[in-house]
Design a protein around this motif. Structure first.
Motif, PDB file in Angstrom:
ATOM      1  N   GLY A  20       0.809  -1.143   0.102  1.00 54.15           N
ATOM      2  CA  GLY A  20      -0.108  -0.004   0.112  1.00 54.15           C
ATOM      3  C   GLY A  20       0.780   1.317   0.178  1.00 54.15           C
ATOM      4  O   GLY A  20       0.981   1.954  -1.098  1.00 54.15           O
ATOM      5  N   THR A  21       1.210   1.614   1.281  1.00 50.75           N
ATOM      6  CA  THR A  21       1.869   2.952   1.203  1.00 50.75           C
ATOM      7  C   THR A  21       3.263   3.046   0.405  1.00 50.75           C
ATOM      8  O   THR A  21       4.011   1.939   0.330  1.00 50.75           O
ATOM      9  CB  THR A  21       2.125   3.412   2.780  1.00 50.75           C
ATOM     10  OG1 THR A  21       2.969   2.122   3.537  1.00 50.75           O
ATOM     11  CG2 THR A  21       0.942   3.475   3.714  1.00 50.75           C
ATOM     12  N   ARG A  22       3.743   4.279   0.074  1.00 54.09           N
ATOM     13  CA  ARG A  22       4.982   4.467  -0.665  1.00 54.09           C
ATOM     14  C   ARG A  22       5.867   5.105   0.212  1.00 54.09           C
ATOM     15  O   ARG A  22       5.395   5.912   0.967  1.00 54.09           O
ATOM     16  CB  ARG A  22       4.694   4.998  -1.878  1.00 54.09           C
ATOM     17  CG  ARG A  22       3.596   4.309  -2.845  1.00 54.09           C
ATOM     18  CD  ARG A  22       3.572   5.021  -4.191  1.00 54.09           C
ATOM     19  NE  ARG A  22       2.460   4.598  -4.925  1.00 54.09           N
ATOM     20  CZ  ARG A  22       2.199   4.968  -6.214  1.00 54.09           C
ATOM     21  NH1 ARG A  22       2.459   6.095  -6.647  1.00 54.09           N
ATOM     22  NH2 ARG A  22       1.474   4.305  -6.938  1.00 54.09           N
ATOM     23  N   VAL A  23       7.205   4.654  -0.001  1.00 55.50           N
ATOM     24  CA  VAL A  23       8.334   5.864   0.503  1.00 55.50           C
ATOM     25  C   VAL A  23       8.931   6.197  -0.593  1.00 55.50           C
ATOM     26  O   VAL A  23       9.600   5.439  -1.438  1.00 55.50           O
ATOM     27  CB  VAL A  23       9.177   4.815   1.367  1.00 55.50           C
ATOM     28  CG1 VAL A  23      10.422   5.728   1.738  1.00 55.50           C
ATOM     29  CG2 VAL A  23       8.331   4.262   2.557  1.00 55.50           C
ATOM     30  N   MET A  24       9.216   7.450  -0.631  1.00 51.74           N
ATOM     31  CA  MET A  24       9.686   8.346  -1.726  1.00 51.74           C
ATOM     32  C   MET A  24      10.985   8.899  -1.021  1.00 51.74           C
ATOM     33  O   MET A  24      11.229   9.604  -0.186  1.00 51.74           O
ATOM     34  CB  MET A  24       9.109   9.572  -2.154  1.00 51.74           C
ATOM     35  CG  MET A  24       9.555  10.228  -3.229  1.00 51.74           C
ATOM     36  SD  MET A  24       8.906  11.780  -3.994  1.00 51.74           S
ATOM     37  CE  MET A  24       7.228  11.327  -4.018  1.00 51.74           C
ATOM     38  N   CYS A  25      12.416   8.102  -1.614  1.00 54.65           N
ATOM     39  CA  CYS A  25      13.734   8.604  -1.309  1.00 54.65           C
ATOM     40  C   CYS A  25      13.932   9.659  -2.312  1.00 54.65           C
ATOM     41  O   CYS A  25      14.212   9.331  -3.412  1.00 54.65           O
ATOM     42  CB  CYS A  25      14.555   7.509  -1.353  1.00 54.65           C
ATOM     43  SG  CYS A  25      14.069   6.358  -0.010  1.00 54.65           S
ATOM     44  N   PHE A 292       2.754   1.663   9.497  1.00 52.11           N
ATOM     45  CA  PHE A 292       1.632   2.400   8.803  1.00 52.11           C
ATOM     46  C   PHE A 292       0.480   1.726   7.850  1.00 52.11           C
ATOM     47  O   PHE A 292      -0.604   2.050   8.143  1.00 52.11           O
ATOM     48  CB  PHE A 292       2.311   3.630   7.783  1.00 52.11           C
ATOM     49  CG  PHE A 292       3.272   4.507   8.673  1.00 52.11           C
ATOM     50  CD1 PHE A 292       2.961   4.786  10.103  1.00 52.11           C
ATOM     51  CD2 PHE A 292       4.056   5.101   8.036  1.00 52.11           C
ATOM     52  CE1 PHE A 292       3.915   5.592  10.759  1.00 52.11           C
ATOM     53  CE2 PHE A 292       4.881   6.231   8.628  1.00 52.11           C
ATOM     54  CZ  PHE A 292       4.776   6.284   9.970  1.00 52.11           C
ATOM     55  N   ASP A 293       1.047   0.472   7.263  1.00 48.19           N
ATOM     56  CA  ASP A 293       0.322  -0.169   6.407  1.00 48.19           C
ATOM     57  C   ASP A 293      -0.715  -1.222   7.255  1.00 48.19           C
ATOM     58  O   ASP A 293      -1.849  -1.332   6.963  1.00 48.19           O
ATOM     59  CB  ASP A 293       1.013  -1.217   5.760  1.00 48.19           C
ATOM     60  CG  ASP A 293       1.238  -0.905   4.390  1.00 48.19           C
ATOM     61  OD1 ASP A 293       0.933   0.645   4.017  1.00 48.19           O
ATOM     62  OD2 ASP A 293       1.947  -1.566   3.566  1.00 48.19           O
ATOM     63  N   ARG A 294      -0.399  -0.889   8.517  1.00 51.70           N
ATOM     64  CA  ARG A 294      -1.567  -1.621   9.718  1.00 51.70           C
ATOM     65  C   ARG A 294      -2.438  -0.469  10.119  1.00 51.70           C
ATOM     66  O   ARG A 294      -2.823  -0.742  11.388  1.00 51.70           O
ATOM     67  CB  ARG A 294      -0.700  -2.375  10.578  1.00 51.70           C
ATOM     68  CG  ARG A 294      -0.018  -3.617  10.304  1.00 51.70           C
ATOM     69  CD  ARG A 294       0.433  -4.456  11.386  1.00 51.70           C
ATOM     70  NE  ARG A 294       0.899  -3.886  12.361  1.00 51.70           N
ATOM     71  CZ  ARG A 294       2.461  -3.741  12.476  1.00 51.70           C
ATOM     72  NH1 ARG A 294       3.315  -4.187  11.576  1.00 51.70           N
ATOM     73  NH2 ARG A 294       2.985  -3.302  13.788  1.00 51.70           N
TER      74      ARG A 294
END
Length: 350
Positions: A20-25, A292-294
């Motif tokens: 689900g959630t994305r991390v943008m580096c 966070f996905d939880r």
């Protein structure tokens, strides 16, 4: 460190797949040219350099992807052979490159790296000019942040006015979309011009930071004429919710507004510290993304010291893994290689 406990933590993480959630580096991807000489000596007469993909935020994005996270790298690469190599390397390790742009305005940056006998690094940068510095604030697209849960950056994207403005724009967009902002200071003073002001610029972005990672030396730099206690109080007042202070193989210190503690990192034979800090951050962001996905949030996590300690132990194990292997991307752990490392540590202890 309790090897059995860390092993159980890794196995638990392996049972979940993040989607689900994305991390943008965001920031620089560059080429680390690693010397064959250690402490000025070489096994051969001539010094040679081996090409490795690197750059702190790129390393973090790969660390996250290799662990199974939903990782996106955002930045500018040169339209050259090194840029091709970097983009291919990111994709090879599972990083999504939807937010990678290419330019003819500058070449991809190079960093020549030498190691001492303890695996500590000395850098010589060929930057500026460099492609990563060509990313402008207008290159960000608001829709990139709609599913982004975490925006991560380092101080190397603050070294010049244009990239500083772009970084600030990324922080602003992240905040507007309620994403957590992660900042690893990762200070390289030789990347700043003599007219540059790393102290003032770094402090200027702190009001947008939720999670801050600094080394002991970087914290001393941020202190200037203040004590560490005064500086930490100032950081908390700026809005930093979690402050992480690394100190090599010595205990990691963590601080929130209401709690603080220490985590003892696993002891390994260090051969190359190049990506150890980035592996730590990648492990941290992986576990935060999982949390966070939880349907959790940072405030909930920071109210439970035991859960936070679990996450930081995992991140420390990731950092130790990277320090025990040469290179940047190749040294970053997968869950299976991290499991093997923790088993080895447990066997050594018992």
């Amino acid at each position: 460190m309790d090897g059995c406990y860390c092993h159980a933590l890794v196995v638990k993480a392996m049972s979940r797949v993040l989607s689900g959630t994305r991390v943008m580096c965001f920031g620089e991807a560059l080429i680390d040219m690693l010397s064959n000489k250690v402490n000025g000596d070489a096994t051969t007469k001539h010094e040679t350099f081996t090409q490795f993909a690197g750059g702190a935020p790129a390393n973090v994005s790969v660390a996250l992807a290799k662990l199974g996270g939903n990782s996106y790298f955002c930045g500018m690469l040169g339209r050259d052979a090194f840029g091709d190599f970097l983009q291919h390397s990111l994709l090879e390790y599972g990083v999504k490159t939807d937010y990678v742009l290419r330019t003819d305005k500058a070449k991809t940056a190079l960093a020549f790296v030498s190691l001492d006998q303890q695996g500590e690094r000395t850098f010589s940068f060929y930057r500026p000019p460099a492609a990563d510095l060509c990313f402008s604030q207008n290159d960000f697209q608001a829709q990139w942040f709609e599913q982004t849960a975490i925006f991560h950056f380092c101080s190397n994207s603050l070294t010049e006015s244009g990239i500083q403005e772009a970084t600030q724009a990324g922080i602003t967009l992240a905040k507007q979309h309620r994403a957590l902002v992660s900042f690893d200071v990762n200070l390289r003073q030789n990347l700043w011009s003599q007219q540059g002001d790393p102290f003032g610029v770094i402090w200027s972005v702190m009001s947008g930071v939720d999670v801050l990672k600094v080394s002991r030396e970087e914290l001393e730099f941020l202190c200037a004429k203040q004590t560490q206690e005064q500086t930490i109080a100032r950081l908390l007042h700026c809005g930093c919710q979690l402050i992480l202070i690394s100190d090599g193989c010595r205990p990691l210190q963590w601080i929130t507004a209401n709690m603080q503690g220490e985590i003892e990192p696993p002891q390994v034979s260090m051969v190359d510290a190049t990506a150890a800090g980035d592996a730590f951050v990648g492990g941290l962001l992986f576990k935060l993304q999982e949390f966070f996905d939880r349907k959790g949030d940072l405030e909930t996590l920071l109210s439970h010291a035991s859960q936070l300690s679990d996450i930081l132990r995992f991140a420390c194990a990731c950092g130790a893994h990277a320090a025990s292997i040469y290179g940047a991307f190749p040294s970053l752990p997968s869950l299976s290689s991290l499991d093997a490392l923790t088993r080895e540590i447990h066997d050594d202890i018992t």
